[in-house]
Design an enzyme around this catalytic site. Structure first.
Site, PDB file in Angstrom:
ATOM      1  N   HIS A  45     -51.204   5.415 -20.964  1.00 16.72           N
ATOM      2  CA  HIS A  45     -50.479   4.922 -21.821  1.00 16.72           C
ATOM      3  C   HIS A  45     -49.285   4.060 -21.475  1.00 16.72           C
ATOM      4  O   HIS A  45     -48.707   4.474 -20.963  1.00 16.72           O
ATOM      5  CB  HIS A  45     -49.824   5.795 -22.832  1.00 16.72           C
ATOM      6  CG  HIS A  45     -48.785   5.598 -24.119  1.00 16.72           C
ATOM      7  ND1 HIS A  45     -49.423   5.413 -25.367  1.00 16.72           N
ATOM      8  CD2 HIS A  45     -47.537   5.215 -23.862  1.00 16.72           C
ATOM      9  CE1 HIS A  45     -48.297   4.986 -26.197  1.00 16.72           C
ATOM     10  NE2 HIS A  45     -47.204   4.819 -25.302  1.00 16.72           N
ATOM     11  N   MET A  49     -41.634  -2.703 -22.732  1.00 19.46           N
ATOM     12  CA  MET A  49     -40.453  -2.555 -23.414  1.00 19.46           C
ATOM     13  C   MET A  49     -39.732  -4.049 -23.050  1.00 19.46           C
ATOM     14  O   MET A  49     -39.879  -4.341 -21.735  1.00 19.46           O
ATOM     15  CB  MET A  49     -39.593  -1.667 -22.948  1.00 19.46           C
ATOM     16  CG  MET A  49     -40.150  -0.331 -23.413  1.00 19.46           C
ATOM     17  SD  MET A  49     -38.887   0.945 -23.000  1.00 19.46           S
ATOM     18  CE  MET A  49     -39.630   2.311 -23.726  1.00 19.46           C
ATOM     19  N   HIS A  78     -48.694   0.190 -25.534  1.00 14.74           N
ATOM     20  CA  HIS A  78     -47.866   0.419 -26.340  1.00 14.74           C
ATOM     21  C   HIS A  78     -46.622  -0.901 -26.484  1.00 14.74           C
ATOM     22  O   HIS A  78     -45.720  -0.668 -25.594  1.00 14.74           O
ATOM     23  CB  HIS A  78     -47.155   1.772 -26.311  1.00 14.74           C
ATOM     24  CG  HIS A  78     -46.117   2.097 -27.367  1.00 14.74           C
ATOM     25  ND1 HIS A  78     -45.468   3.113 -27.313  1.00 14.74           N
ATOM     26  CD2 HIS A  78     -45.905   1.393 -28.629  1.00 14.74           C
ATOM     27  CE1 HIS A  78     -44.488   3.224 -28.250  1.00 14.74           C
ATOM     28  NE2 HIS A  78     -44.868   1.987 -29.172  1.00 14.74           N
ATOM     29  N   MET A  80     -43.670  -2.316 -27.159  1.00 16.30           N
ATOM     30  CA  MET A  80     -42.307  -2.115 -27.966  1.00 16.30           C
ATOM     31  C   MET A  80     -41.545  -3.690 -27.645  1.00 16.30           C
ATOM     32  O   MET A  80     -40.748  -3.449 -27.009  1.00 16.30           O
ATOM     33  CB  MET A  80     -41.447  -0.973 -27.261  1.00 16.30           C
ATOM     34  CG  MET A  80     -42.103   0.388 -27.966  1.00 16.30           C
ATOM     35  SD  MET A  80     -41.580   1.638 -26.892  1.00 16.30           S
ATOM     36  CE  MET A  80     -42.833   1.783 -25.454  1.00 16.30           C
ATOM     37  N   MET A 149     -44.139   7.698 -34.009  1.00 21.25           N
ATOM     38  CA  MET A 149     -43.199   7.913 -32.994  1.00 21.25           C
ATOM     39  C   MET A 149     -42.307   9.005 -33.320  1.00 21.25           C
ATOM     40  O   MET A 149     -41.880   9.201 -34.534  1.00 21.25           O
ATOM     41  CB  MET A 149     -42.183   6.704 -32.834  1.00 21.25           C
ATOM     42  CG  MET A 149     -42.651   5.305 -32.413  1.00 21.25           C
ATOM     43  SD  MET A 149     -43.222   5.638 -30.617  1.00 21.25           S
ATOM     44  CE  MET A 149     -41.884   6.309 -29.722  1.00 21.25           C
ATOM     45  N   GLY A 154     -37.731   3.836 -26.850  1.00 27.28           N
ATOM     46  CA  GLY A 154     -36.868   3.239 -25.792  1.00 27.28           C
ATOM     47  C   GLY A 154     -36.813   4.016 -24.532  1.00 27.28           C
ATOM     48  O   GLY A 154     -36.597   3.358 -23.372  1.00 27.28           O
ATOM     49  N   GLY A 157     -38.078  11.588 -22.488  1.00 26.15           N
ATOM     50  CA  GLY A 157     -37.376  12.595 -22.243  1.00 26.15           C
ATOM     51  C   GLY A 157     -36.483  13.085 -23.267  1.00 26.15           C
ATOM     52  O   GLY A 157     -35.466  13.866 -23.297  1.00 26.15           O
ATOM     53  N   ASP A 184     -46.217  10.182 -30.174  1.00 25.70           N
ATOM     54  CA  ASP A 184     -45.463   9.785 -28.932  1.00 25.70           C
ATOM     55  C   ASP A 184     -44.054  10.064 -28.953  1.00 25.70           C
ATOM     56  O   ASP A 184     -43.253   9.427 -29.975  1.00 25.70           O
ATOM     57  CB  ASP A 184     -45.715   8.108 -28.889  1.00 25.70           C
ATOM     58  CG  ASP A 184     -45.164   7.427 -27.453  1.00 25.70           C
ATOM     59  OD1 ASP A 184     -44.521   8.510 -26.768  1.00 25.70           O
ATOM     60  OD2 ASP A 184     -45.277   6.308 -27.460  1.00 25.70           O
ATOM     61  N   GLY A 185     -43.431  11.012 -28.200  1.00 27.42           N
ATOM     62  CA  GLY A 185     -42.217  11.285 -27.926  1.00 27.42           C
ATOM     63  C   GLY A 185     -41.902  12.746 -28.091  1.00 27.42           C
ATOM     64  O   GLY A 185     -42.241  13.301 -28.980  1.00 27.42           O
ATOM     65  N   GLY A 206     -44.831  12.058 -21.367  1.00 30.80           N
ATOM     66  CA  GLY A 206     -44.316  11.384 -20.499  1.00 30.80           C
ATOM     67  C   GLY A 206     -43.849  12.482 -19.412  1.00 30.80           C
ATOM     68  O   GLY A 206     -44.267  13.000 -18.577  1.00 30.80           O
ATOM     69  N   SER A 207     -42.540  12.944 -19.974  1.00 30.54           N
ATOM     70  CA  SER A 207     -41.908  14.283 -19.024  1.00 30.54           C
ATOM     71  C   SER A 207     -42.701  15.318 -18.846  1.00 30.54           C
ATOM     72  O   SER A 207     -42.820  16.115 -17.817  1.00 30.54           O
ATOM     73  CB  SER A 207     -40.589  14.570 -19.909  1.00 30.54           C
ATOM     74  OG  SER A 207     -39.960  13.583 -20.222  1.00 30.54           O
TER      75      SER A 207
HETATM   76  C1  DX5 Z   1     -40.665   5.950 -25.862  1.00 25.69           C
HETATM   77  C2  DX5 Z   1     -42.143   5.823 -25.217  1.00 25.69           C
HETATM   78  C3  DX5 Z   1     -42.694   7.387 -24.969  1.00 25.69           C
HETATM   79  C4  DX5 Z   1     -42.056   7.963 -23.879  1.00 25.69           C
HETATM   80  C5  DX5 Z   1     -42.735   9.525 -23.961  1.00 25.69           C
HETATM   81  O1  DX5 Z   1     -40.329   4.818 -26.313  1.00 25.69           O
HETATM   82  O2  DX5 Z   1     -42.890   5.143 -26.241  1.00 25.69           O
HETATM   83  O3  DX5 Z   1     -44.004   7.117 -24.447  1.00 25.69           O
HETATM   84  O4  DX5 Z   1     -42.150   7.543 -22.740  1.00 25.69           O
HETATM   85  O5  DX5 Z   1     -41.650   9.939 -23.030  1.00 25.69           O
HETATM   86  P1  DX5 Z   1     -41.665  11.735 -23.189  1.00 25.69           P
HETATM   87  O6  DX5 Z   1     -42.904  12.212 -23.493  1.00 25.69           O
HETATM   88  O7  DX5 Z   1     -40.664  12.070 -22.366  1.00 25.69           O
HETATM   89  O8  DX5 Z   1     -40.818  11.954 -24.610  1.00 25.69           O
HETATM   90 ZN    ZN Z   2     -45.014   5.194 -26.018  1.00 23.54          ZN
END
Ligand code: DX5
Ligand code: ZN
Length: 234
Positions: A45, A49, A78, A80, A149, A154, A157, A184-185, A206-207
């Site tokens: 993914h 941004m 993705h 953004m 979302m 943005g 974490g 996601d998030g 992510g984290s």
């Molecule tokens: C936020 C992103 C996510 C983000 C997820 O805008 O779209 O993909 O990096 O990170 P975690 O899993 O740490 O919430």
């Molecule tokens: Zn994302």
């Protein structure tokens, strides 16, 4: 290649853990992609941004393209960004198999969704926590993936917003069983099972992956919890 080939490939790998490359080690992208391959991540993914649609800047098509040859894993961009139509071709050329943009940036999404499919990519539509499912109703039958979302976009974490679960259910009711639902998030060991139980297929993390010492272990644990959540739903 026809877009549906890529979409079927992702379908076949559900529940799919999708590492979010916002949280990766930007100093060692090659090493991270190798570690994610070893962990058998089914889709990468890429969080793009523009510092305008969201108050953060990450990377663009050039970075994705330079890393395309390092892995055979599916790439999902993705976007953004405020004007995804302007930059779409760059992400196609970079080798992404799926491309997802935000309804908040493109209120009339159908022409762009069709352009994405015509380019040979699976088409995804994303919605922010405050955006209703009603806003994307026009995309029914026109997209392959809906990205819900579960944080304000943005930054990585952040804490999972629980109302995203009901939104996943509503997306399923509205779009039917074929559409892939991605969440996601704030997805991690404490939240992934409930997201799977609500009906999500793809889990962006992510984290929960990159803050762990061993990506393979983290991905396996998340996948197992998602499988348990799915079984709980049946
Ligand atoms: C936020 C992103 C996510 C983000 C997820 O805008 O779209 O993909 O990096 O990170 P975690 O899993 O740490 O919430
Ligand atoms: Zn994302």
């Amino acid at each position: 290649m026809d877009y549906s080939v890529h979409v079927q490939r992702l379908h076949a790998q559900r529940p799919a853990i999708a590492p979010s490359m916002l949280k990766c080690d930007f100093g060692d992208l090659a090493g991270d992609l190798r570690r994610l391959d070893e962990g058998q991540a089914p889709v990468i993914h890429w969080d793009v941004m523009d510092g305008h649609f969201v108050p953060n800047l990450s990377y663009g098509a050039m970075v994705i393209e330079r890393n395309r040859a390092r892995t055979k894993t599916l790439f999902d961009a993705h976007l953004m960004v405020s004007d995804p139509a302007k930059y779409l071709d760059e992400y196609v050329k970079a080798g992404c198999e799926l491309i997802t943009f935000h309804i908040e940036a493109v209120p009339d999404p159908v022409p762009l969704l069709r352009r994405i499919r015509q380019s040979g990519c699976g088409a995804g539509i994303a919605l922010n926590p405050k955006t209703s499912v009603e806003a994307i109703r026009g995309a029914v039958g026109e997209c392959d993936l809906v990205l819900v979302m579960s944080v304000e976009p943005g930054f990585g974490g952040q804490s999972f917003i629980p109302s995203a679960l009901e939104k996943v259910r509503e997306v399923r009711r509205t779009f039917g069983k074929e559409v892939l639902i991605s969440i996601d998030g704030g997805i991690g060991t404490k939240t992934i099972a409930s997201a799977a139980e609500a009906g999500a297929d793809v889990f962006v993390a992510g984290s929960a992956i990159f803050d762990q010492p061993d990506y393979r272990t983290a991905i396996n644990e998340l996948r197992q919890l998602a499988e348990q959540g799915r079984r709980g739903a049946h």
